[in-house]
Write a protein that holds these residues in place. Structure first.
Motif, PDB file in Angstrom:
ATOM      1  N   TYR A  96       0.823  -1.206   0.000  1.00 27.39           N
ATOM      2  CA  TYR A  96       0.000   0.000   0.000  1.00 27.39           C
ATOM      3  C   TYR A  96       0.857   1.256   0.000  1.00 27.39           C
ATOM      4  CZ  TYR A  96      -2.985   3.718   1.697  1.00 27.39           C
ATOM      5  OH  TYR A  96      -3.630   4.913   1.847  1.00 27.39           O
ATOM      6  N   THR A 154       4.008   1.587  -0.783  1.00 25.24           N
ATOM      7  CA  THR A 154       4.824   1.676  -1.996  1.00 25.24           C
ATOM      8  C   THR A 154       4.004   2.204  -3.163  1.00 25.24           C
ATOM      9  OG1 THR A 154       6.197  -0.163  -1.241  1.00 25.24           O
ATOM     10  CG2 THR A 154       6.271   0.367  -3.579  1.00 25.24           C
ATOM     11  N   LEU A 155       2.817   1.663  -3.375  1.00 24.24           N
ATOM     12  CA  LEU A 155       1.972   2.129  -4.474  1.00 24.24           C
ATOM     13  C   LEU A 155       1.491   3.557  -4.256  1.00 24.24           C
ATOM     14  CD1 LEU A 155      -0.104  -1.059  -5.284  1.00 24.24           C
ATOM     15  CD2 LEU A 155       1.734  -0.040  -6.627  1.00 24.24           C
ATOM     16  N   ALA A 156       1.179   3.917  -3.018  1.00 25.44           N
ATOM     17  CA  ALA A 156       0.742   5.283  -2.733  1.00 25.44           C
ATOM     18  C   ALA A 156       1.855   6.277  -3.030  1.00 25.44           C
ATOM     19  CB  ALA A 156       0.290   5.404  -1.282  1.00 25.44           C
ATOM     20  N   MET A 190       4.403   5.767  -5.156  1.00 23.10           N
ATOM     21  CA  MET A 190       4.659   5.760  -6.594  1.00 23.10           C
ATOM     22  C   MET A 190       3.599   6.544  -7.361  1.00 23.10           C
ATOM     23  SD  MET A 190       5.835   1.808  -7.137  1.00 23.10           S
ATOM     24  CE  MET A 190       5.873   1.926  -8.899  1.00 23.10           C
ATOM     25  N   LEU A 191       2.359   6.499  -6.897  1.00 22.14           N
ATOM     26  CA  LEU A 191       1.273   7.184  -7.582  1.00 22.14           C
ATOM     27  C   LEU A 191       1.084   8.623  -7.101  1.00 22.14           C
ATOM     28  CD1 LEU A 191      -1.311   4.281  -7.634  1.00 22.14           C
ATOM     29  CD2 LEU A 191       0.053   5.130  -9.546  1.00 22.14           C
ATOM     30  N   GLY A 192       1.815   9.019  -6.064  1.00 16.04           N
ATOM     31  CA  GLY A 192       1.720  10.382  -5.554  1.00 16.04           C
ATOM     32  C   GLY A 192       0.420  10.672  -4.847  1.00 16.04           C
ATOM     33  N   LEU A 193      -0.141   9.707  -4.173  1.00 20.39           N
ATOM     34  CA  LEU A 193      -1.421   9.903  -3.499  1.00 20.39           C
ATOM     35  C   LEU A 193      -1.301  10.709  -2.217  1.00 20.39           C
ATOM     36  CD1 LEU A 193      -2.976   6.355  -3.962  1.00 20.39           C
ATOM     37  CD2 LEU A 193      -3.348   8.406  -5.327  1.00 20.39           C
ATOM     38  N   HIS A 194      -0.120  10.732  -1.602  1.00 20.65           N
ATOM     39  CA  HIS A 194       0.050  11.401  -0.316  1.00 20.65           C
ATOM     40  C   HIS A 194       1.110  12.497  -0.395  1.00 20.65           C
ATOM     41  CE1 HIS A 194      -2.509   8.482   1.604  1.00 20.65           C
ATOM     42  NE2 HIS A 194      -1.810   7.500   1.067  1.00 20.65           N
ATOM     43  N   GLU A 195       1.160  13.176  -1.494  1.00 19.89           N
ATOM     44  CA  GLU A 195       2.130  14.259  -1.611  1.00 19.89           C
ATOM     45  C   GLU A 195       1.680  15.447  -0.780  1.00 19.89           C
ATOM     46  OE1 GLU A 195       3.162  15.401  -5.522  1.00 19.89           O
ATOM     47  OE2 GLU A 195       3.492  13.354  -6.186  1.00 19.89           O
TER      48      GLU A 195
END
Length: 71
Positions: free
Chosen positions: A55, A57-59, A61-66
Protein backbone atom coordinates in the motif's frame (compact mmCIF):
# COMPACT_ATOMS: atom_id res chain seq x y z
CA UNK A 1 -21.34 -12.09 -34.55
CA UNK A 2 -23.24 -13.99 -31.86
CA UNK A 3 -20.40 -16.50 -31.65
CA UNK A 4 -17.99 -13.65 -30.98
CA UNK A 5 -20.00 -12.29 -28.04
CA UNK A 6 -20.58 -15.79 -26.67
CA UNK A 7 -16.84 -16.34 -26.74
CA UNK A 8 -16.11 -12.96 -25.12
CA UNK A 9 -18.64 -13.67 -22.37
CA UNK A 10 -16.66 -16.78 -21.35
CA UNK A 11 -13.54 -14.82 -20.43
CA UNK A 12 -14.79 -13.41 -17.08
CA UNK A 13 -15.77 -16.92 -15.98
CA UNK A 14 -12.35 -18.20 -17.01
CA UNK A 15 -10.63 -15.37 -15.11
CA UNK A 16 -12.65 -16.04 -11.94
CA UNK A 17 -11.86 -19.76 -12.19
CA UNK A 18 -8.13 -19.11 -12.51
CA UNK A 19 -8.10 -16.66 -9.57
CA UNK A 20 -10.07 -19.02 -7.32
CA UNK A 21 -7.80 -21.91 -8.28
CA UNK A 22 -4.72 -19.90 -7.33
CA UNK A 23 -6.36 -18.83 -4.05
CA UNK A 24 -7.36 -22.38 -3.06
CA UNK A 25 -3.95 -23.75 -4.02
CA UNK A 26 -2.17 -21.08 -1.99
CA UNK A 27 -4.50 -21.56 0.99
CA UNK A 28 -3.99 -25.32 0.87
CA UNK A 29 -0.24 -24.77 1.03
CA UNK A 30 -0.56 -22.41 4.04
CA UNK A 31 -3.21 -24.43 5.92
CA UNK A 32 -0.70 -26.60 7.87
CA UNK A 33 1.02 -23.45 9.14
CA UNK A 34 -2.19 -22.31 10.83
CA UNK A 35 -2.26 -25.28 13.22
CA UNK A 36 0.69 -24.03 15.29
CA UNK A 37 -0.15 -20.74 17.07
CA UNK A 38 3.38 -19.37 16.74
CA UNK A 39 3.54 -19.95 13.00
CA UNK A 40 -0.05 -18.67 12.60
CA UNK A 41 0.86 -15.37 14.27
CA UNK A 42 4.00 -15.13 12.17
CA UNK A 43 2.03 -15.86 8.99
CA UNK A 44 -0.65 -13.28 9.78
CA UNK A 45 2.02 -10.72 10.66
CA UNK A 46 3.84 -11.41 7.40
CA UNK A 47 0.65 -11.06 5.35
CA UNK A 48 -0.38 -7.82 7.08
CA UNK A 49 3.09 -6.31 6.75
CA UNK A 50 3.21 -7.31 3.07
CA UNK A 51 -0.08 -5.56 2.36
CA UNK A 52 1.00 -2.45 4.30
CA UNK A 53 4.30 -2.35 2.41
CA UNK A 54 2.49 -2.74 -0.91
CA UNK A 55 0.00 0.00 0.00
CA UNK A 56 2.65 2.52 1.00
CA UNK A 57 4.82 1.68 -2.00
CA UNK A 58 1.97 2.13 -4.47
CA UNK A 59 0.74 5.28 -2.73
CA UNK A 60 4.21 6.82 -2.97
CA UNK A 61 4.66 5.76 -6.59
CA UNK A 62 1.27 7.18 -7.58
CA UNK A 63 1.72 10.38 -5.55
CA UNK A 64 -1.42 9.90 -3.50
CA UNK A 65 0.05 11.40 -0.32
CA UNK A 66 2.13 14.26 -1.61
CA UNK A 67 2.36 17.34 0.55
CA UNK A 68 0.25 20.20 -0.73
CA UNK A 69 2.00 23.57 -1.06
CA UNK A 70 0.59 26.32 1.14
CA UNK A 71 -2.08 28.42 -0.53
Amino acid sequence: MNDFWANVSRYPRYFITIVLGIFFSFFGWLKPLLKNPVSAVALVGFLVSSFVFLYFTLAAMLGLHEAQPPA
